[in-house]
Design a protein around this motif. Structure first.
Motif, PDB file in Angstrom:
ATOM      1  N   PHE A 159      17.081   2.386 -12.935  1.00 28.75           N
ATOM      2  CA  PHE A 159      17.519   2.159 -11.561  1.00 28.75           C
ATOM      3  C   PHE A 159      16.692   0.998 -11.024  1.00 28.75           C
ATOM      4  N   ARG A 160      17.005   0.541  -9.845  1.00 32.01           N
ATOM      5  CA  ARG A 160      16.232  -0.562  -9.285  1.00 32.01           C
ATOM      6  C   ARG A 160      15.939  -0.327  -7.814  1.00 32.01           C
ATOM      7  N   VAL A 161      14.840  -0.935  -7.382  1.00 32.34           N
ATOM      8  CA  VAL A 161      14.403  -0.828  -6.000  1.00 32.34           C
ATOM      9  C   VAL A 161      14.175  -2.232  -5.462  1.00 32.34           C
ATOM     10  N   ALA A 162      14.169  -2.348  -4.141  1.00 35.03           N
ATOM     11  CA  ALA A 162      13.924  -3.635  -3.488  1.00 35.03           C
ATOM     12  C   ALA A 162      13.051  -3.409  -2.266  1.00 35.03           C
ATOM     13  N   ASN A 163      12.214  -4.380  -1.989  1.00 35.32           N
ATOM     14  CA  ASN A 163      11.365  -4.360  -0.799  1.00 35.32           C
ATOM     15  C   ASN A 163      12.138  -5.031   0.330  1.00 35.32           C
ATOM     16  N   GLU A 164      12.603  -4.221   1.278  1.00 39.42           N
ATOM     17  CA  GLU A 164      13.444  -4.750   2.353  1.00 39.42           C
ATOM     18  C   GLU A 164      12.668  -5.631   3.325  1.00 39.42           C
ATOM     19  N   ARG A 165      11.364  -5.492   3.379  1.00 42.27           N
ATOM     20  CA  ARG A 165      10.581  -6.324   4.300  1.00 42.27           C
ATOM     21  C   ARG A 165      10.299  -7.708   3.719  1.00 42.27           C
ATOM     22  N   HIS A 166      10.449  -7.865   2.419  1.00 38.13           N
ATOM     23  CA  HIS A 166      10.199  -9.150   1.751  1.00 38.13           C
ATOM     24  C   HIS A 166       8.767  -9.638   1.949  1.00 38.13           C
ATOM     25  N   ASN A 167       7.851  -8.698   2.120  1.00 35.09           N
ATOM     26  CA  ASN A 167       6.430  -9.054   2.071  1.00 35.09           C
ATOM     27  C   ASN A 167       5.874  -8.507   0.757  1.00 35.09           C
ATOM     28  N   PHE A 168       4.570  -8.440   0.610  1.00 39.28           N
ATOM     29  CA  PHE A 168       3.984  -7.959  -0.631  1.00 39.28           C
ATOM     30  C   PHE A 168       3.612  -6.482  -0.498  1.00 39.28           C
ATOM     31  N   ILE A 169       4.077  -5.663  -1.436  1.00 37.41           N
ATOM     32  CA  ILE A 169       3.557  -4.310  -1.621  1.00 37.41           C
ATOM     33  C   ILE A 169       2.649  -4.384  -2.838  1.00 37.41           C
ATOM     34  N   LEU A 170       1.356  -4.322  -2.606  1.00 41.22           N
ATOM     35  CA  LEU A 170       0.382  -4.542  -3.664  1.00 41.22           C
ATOM     36  C   LEU A 170       0.170  -3.280  -4.494  1.00 41.22           C
ATOM     37  N   GLU A 171      -0.071  -3.486  -5.783  1.00 38.17           N
ATOM     38  CA  GLU A 171      -0.327  -2.386  -6.720  1.00 38.17           C
ATOM     39  C   GLU A 171       0.740  -1.304  -6.570  1.00 38.17           C
ATOM     40  N   ALA A 172       1.998  -1.731  -6.600  1.00 36.35           N
ATOM     41  CA  ALA A 172       3.109  -0.784  -6.464  1.00 36.35           C
ATOM     42  C   ALA A 172       3.187   0.103  -7.707  1.00 36.35           C
ATOM     43  N   THR A 173       3.421   1.381  -7.480  1.00 40.09           N
ATOM     44  CA  THR A 173       3.548   2.345  -8.569  1.00 40.09           C
ATOM     45  C   THR A 173       4.840   3.130  -8.408  1.00 40.09           C
ATOM     46  N   ALA A 174       5.344   3.639  -9.524  1.00 37.14           N
ATOM     47  CA  ALA A 174       6.567   4.435  -9.505  1.00 37.14           C
ATOM     48  C   ALA A 174       6.360   5.686 -10.348  1.00 37.14           C
ATOM     49  N   GLN A 175       6.940   6.777  -9.899  1.00 37.41           N
ATOM     50  CA  GLN A 175       6.933   8.039 -10.637  1.00 37.41           C
ATOM     51  C   GLN A 175       8.343   8.600 -10.636  1.00 37.41           C
ATOM     52  N   MET A 176       8.740   9.175 -11.772  1.00 38.66           N
ATOM     53  CA  MET A 176      10.088   9.717 -11.899  1.00 38.66           C
ATOM     54  C   MET A 176       9.993  11.139 -12.447  1.00 38.66           C
ATOM     55  N   TYR A 177      10.770  12.059 -11.836  1.00 39.17           N
ATOM     56  CA  TYR A 177      10.736  13.465 -12.243  1.00 39.17           C
ATOM     57  C   TYR A 177      12.160  13.981 -12.424  1.00 39.17           C
ATOM     58  N   LEU A 178      12.362  14.731 -13.496  1.00 44.34           N
ATOM     59  CA  LEU A 178      13.615  15.437 -13.721  1.00 44.34           C
ATOM     60  C   LEU A 178      13.442  16.873 -13.231  1.00 44.34           C
ATOM     61  N   GLY A 242       5.233   3.919  -4.389  1.00 35.99           N
ATOM     62  CA  GLY A 242       4.163   3.718  -3.420  1.00 35.99           C
ATOM     63  C   GLY A 242       3.402   2.436  -3.672  1.00 35.99           C
ATOM     64  N   GLY A 243       2.532   2.103  -2.747  1.00 38.22           N
ATOM     65  CA  GLY A 243       1.723   0.900  -2.860  1.00 38.22           C
ATOM     66  C   GLY A 243       1.038   0.610  -1.540  1.00 38.22           C
ATOM     67  N   VAL A 244       0.411  -0.530  -1.456  1.00 37.50           N
ATOM     68  CA  VAL A 244      -0.305  -0.950  -0.248  1.00 37.50           C
ATOM     69  C   VAL A 244       0.469  -2.084   0.410  1.00 37.50           C
ATOM     70  N   ASP A 245       0.887  -1.853   1.645  1.00 41.23           N
ATOM     71  CA  ASP A 245       1.575  -2.894   2.400  1.00 41.23           C
ATOM     72  C   ASP A 245       0.555  -3.959   2.795  1.00 41.23           C
ATOM     73  N   GLU A 246       0.750  -5.175   2.298  1.00 38.06           N
ATOM     74  CA  GLU A 246      -0.236  -6.233   2.531  1.00 38.06           C
ATOM     75  C   GLU A 246      -0.371  -6.585   4.006  1.00 38.06           C
ATOM     76  N   THR A 247       0.715  -6.464   4.775  1.00 35.66           N
ATOM     77  CA  THR A 247       0.692  -6.879   6.171  1.00 35.66           C
ATOM     78  C   THR A 247      -0.238  -6.014   7.006  1.00 35.66           C
ATOM     79  N   VAL A 248      -0.173  -4.700   6.811  1.00 33.32           N
ATOM     80  CA  VAL A 248      -0.957  -3.773   7.641  1.00 33.32           C
ATOM     81  C   VAL A 248      -2.062  -3.088   6.845  1.00 33.32           C
ATOM     82  N   ALA A 249      -2.132  -3.350   5.529  1.00 33.20           N
ATOM     83  CA  ALA A 249      -3.166  -2.762   4.649  1.00 33.20           C
ATOM     84  C   ALA A 249      -3.119  -1.245   4.662  1.00 33.20           C
ATOM     85  N   TYR A 250      -1.908  -0.661   4.771  1.00 33.68           N
ATOM     86  CA  TYR A 250      -1.732   0.778   4.726  1.00 33.68           C
ATOM     87  C   TYR A 250      -1.044   1.163   3.418  1.00 33.68           C
ATOM     88  N   THR A 251      -1.384   2.339   2.933  1.00 34.20           N
ATOM     89  CA  THR A 251      -0.680   2.882   1.774  1.00 34.20           C
ATOM     90  C   THR A 251       0.657   3.454   2.241  1.00 34.20           C
TER      91      THR A 251
END
Length: 295
Positions: A159-178, A242-251
């Protein structure tokens, strides 16, 4: 323990369009026993409404307290609730027009109590408003479908995801569960959760899009399962990004659940990248959800 359990009602789990949902989960109006959480999750219109009603009721109570002291307000009509009410509003907000003022020790005592209440009210509302504004919200777009297709000659869930804000999400991680129905060797029913190993579960930055894949090999919980198997066993696939939003430095964290009907076999995503005549590359997000069957 029994006294505590009395406060909890039976939890209903509903199957809606192939997705299992807990009735009331995430709904702000089910949080009356947790007022802090309620005031953080309620829509802004409801938040303003609750604050306004509480403010009016508080002033009404202090107005009644002033009236209980008899003719204790200079400049106010004796027994006038409206005069006492608006004097309370002025006191609580520290406006102090001076047209009405206390003239007895009793009235000054009530003013003192109301001033303390006003300080506490302003402090609490300021904290709540700041918490609501500063709460991190992820703007991650998930593809409408999740595909079981062939990648490098290997069945692959993608599948695919997109960052709608078009800024940087740093150290983005993904987890998938069945999440799937299973029977144990003793014949007991269980709703099991299996973590699906991703080909790449981390990316340095999520700016535009990210295609996330799970290889369906002999070690995969999906190995050998057909579309009919997934439907009969009420399979869901839960995603956490998940990840860190570069603009506000929040997870930030975003989640999505794919039901069985969202899983397409032998399809692939349409390419959203195209190259112009001068060599520039463009992302066409209008095709982000579009898929096509394999030849």
């Amino acid at each position: 323990m029994k006294n505590k359990l009395r406060h909890y009602r039976t939890v209903r789990i509903e199957n809606q369009d192939g997705r299992f949902t807990i009735r009331g989960m995430g709904k702000w109006y089910h949080q009356w026993r947790d007022p802090y959480h309620l005031l953080l999750t309620i829509p802004w219109v409801g938040f303003a409404g609750i604050v306004s009603i509480a403010y009016l009721l508080l002033n009404a109570l202090f107005a009644l307290a002033y009236l209980a002291g008899g003719d204790s307000l200079e400049g106010a009509k004796p027994g006038s609730f409206s005069d006492a009410f608006f004097f309370s509003v002025q006191t609580l907000a520290s406006i102090g027009y001076g047209a009405i003022h206390p003239k007895t020790f009793y009235a000054n005592s009530i003013v003192t109590l109301e001033s303390i209440a006003g300080l506490l009210l302003i402090a609490v509302l300021t904290g709540l408003a700041f918490a609501r504004f500063s709460r991190p919200i992820a703007k991650v777009l998930f593809s409408q479908f999740i595909l079981i297709t062939t990648h490098n000659r290997q069945p692959t869930l993608t599948f695919r995801v997109a960052n709608e804000r078009h800024n940087f999400i740093l150290e983005a991680t993904a987890q998938m569960y069945l999440i799937i129905d299973e029977l144990t060797d003793e014949g007991a029913f269980m709703r099991r959760i299996h973590e699906l190993k991703l080909m790449r579960h981390r990316t340095p930055s999520l700016v535009l899009t990210w295609t996330i894949m799970h290889s369906i090999d002999s070690d995969s919980p999906l190995y050998g399962l057909t579309a009919s198997d997934l439907e009969q066993r009420h399979a869901n696939i839960s995603i956490l990004v998940g990840g860190v939003d570069e603009t506000v430095a929040y997870t930030i964290t975003a989640r999505h659940v794919y039901a069985t009907e969202d899983i397409l076999f032998e399809h692939r995503f349409e390419d959203i990248i195209y190259t112009s005549e001068n060599g520039d590359r463009y992302f066409d997000y209008s095709r982000f959800h579009q898929v096509q069957p394999l030849d």
